[in-house]
Design an enzyme around this catalytic site. Structure first.
Site, short mmCIF file in Angstrom:
data_model
loop_
_atom_site.label_atom_id
_atom_site.label_comp_id
_atom_site.label_asym_id
_atom_site.label_seq_id
_atom_site.Cartn_x
_atom_site.Cartn_y
_atom_site.Cartn_z
CB ILE A 118 6.53 0.40 21.19
CG1 ILE A 118 5.77 -0.77 20.56
CG2 ILE A 118 7.60 0.93 20.24
CD1 ILE A 118 4.86 -0.37 19.42
CE1 TYR A 145 -2.93 2.49 16.73
CE2 TYR A 145 -2.88 1.15 14.74
CZ TYR A 145 -2.25 1.66 15.85
OH TYR A 145 -0.93 1.35 16.09
CB THR A 190 5.36 -5.07 23.48
OG1 THR A 190 5.40 -4.13 24.55
CG2 THR A 190 6.04 -4.48 22.27
#
Length: 246
Positions: free
Chosen positions: A18, A151, A186
């Site tokens: 990113i 996360y 990505t």
């Protein structure tokens, strides 16, 4: 919105994924850049593909002194900072919370949350009115998923950090916002994209029926860095193709 000529922008996690996409987009918009990541080689490779002459800042966003040093280097090189994009992040392999080691937990939370805090703090210290702090968040921050507890927690924390700092920095004319990204081809989503079963399941769970592409990424970041977002602060803007709707 796409004309950011002369805007002084720091992008962390700029060596890949990113961050690399954002570096190209902000360079094309005329911004003066500082590229931040752990690996100097990767940053130089990114810089070679840009039109401008970015500041290369290899180091660890979890280090307060390093972030302060990037801010100082921006002041010396460009005279200040207008935009600080806290994008550096890591994600583990899929694992239950009970199987996640304390070391893995600390690495994820320290990078994704503490790193964002330290970067935002350093940027705010040298920003004037009209400054912008942008944090890369995640739909998993407000819709946590089993197997990605660390996360999800780090991104939930990042969204809350944005809301709190927006209140603190608003009187100075500095806006603070987050971009809650969905599943993209990505960055941290690359590994999952290669898993056919998971990839298909995610696409079917997304209103637009597909994964996000690199072309879908920069627009909201460019907007939040521009004069057009002057009255937007404390917001988490979701860019997920409708994943969180289903």
């Amino acid at each position: 919105m796409s004309d950011l000529a002369g805007r002084r922008v720091v992008i962390t996690g700029a060596g890949r994924g990113i961050g690399r996409v954002l570096a190209a987009a902000f360079d094309a918009a005329g911004a003066q850049l500082a590229l931040v990541a752990r690996g100097e080689t990767a940053l130089k490779e990114v810089a070679e593909g840009l039109h401008g002459d970015p500041l290369i800042c290899p180091g660890d966003v979890r280090d307060a002194a390093f972030n302060d040093g990037v801010a100082a280097d921006m002041v010396e090189r460009f005279g200040g900072v207008d935009v600080w994009i806290c994008n550096a992040g890591v994600s583990p392999e899929f694992a239950d919370a009970t199987e996640t080691s304390p070391e893995t937990w600390r690495e994820i939370v320290d990078t994704n949350l503490t790193g964002a805090f330290l970067g935002a703090r350093a940027g705010a210290a040298v920003m004037g009115a009209g400054g912008r702090i942008i944090v890369t968040g995640s739909v998993l921050g407000h819709r946590p998923r089993g197997g990605l507890a660390a996360y999800s927690a780090s991104k939930s924390g990042a969204h809350s950090l944005v809301a709190a700092m927006a209140q603190e920095l608003g009187p100075r004319g500095i806006t603070v916002n987050a971009v809650a990204l969905g599943w993209f081809e990505t960055g941290v989503g690359t590994h999952w994209r290669r898993d056919a079963e998971r990839s298909t399941a995610i696409a079917e769970h997304t209103a637009l029926g597909r994964w996000g592409t690199p072309d879908d990424l920069p627009g909201v970041f460019l907007f939040l860095a521009s004069a057009g977002s002057a009255y937007v602060t404390g917001a988490t803007l979701t860019v997920d193709g409708g994943y969180s709707l289903l």
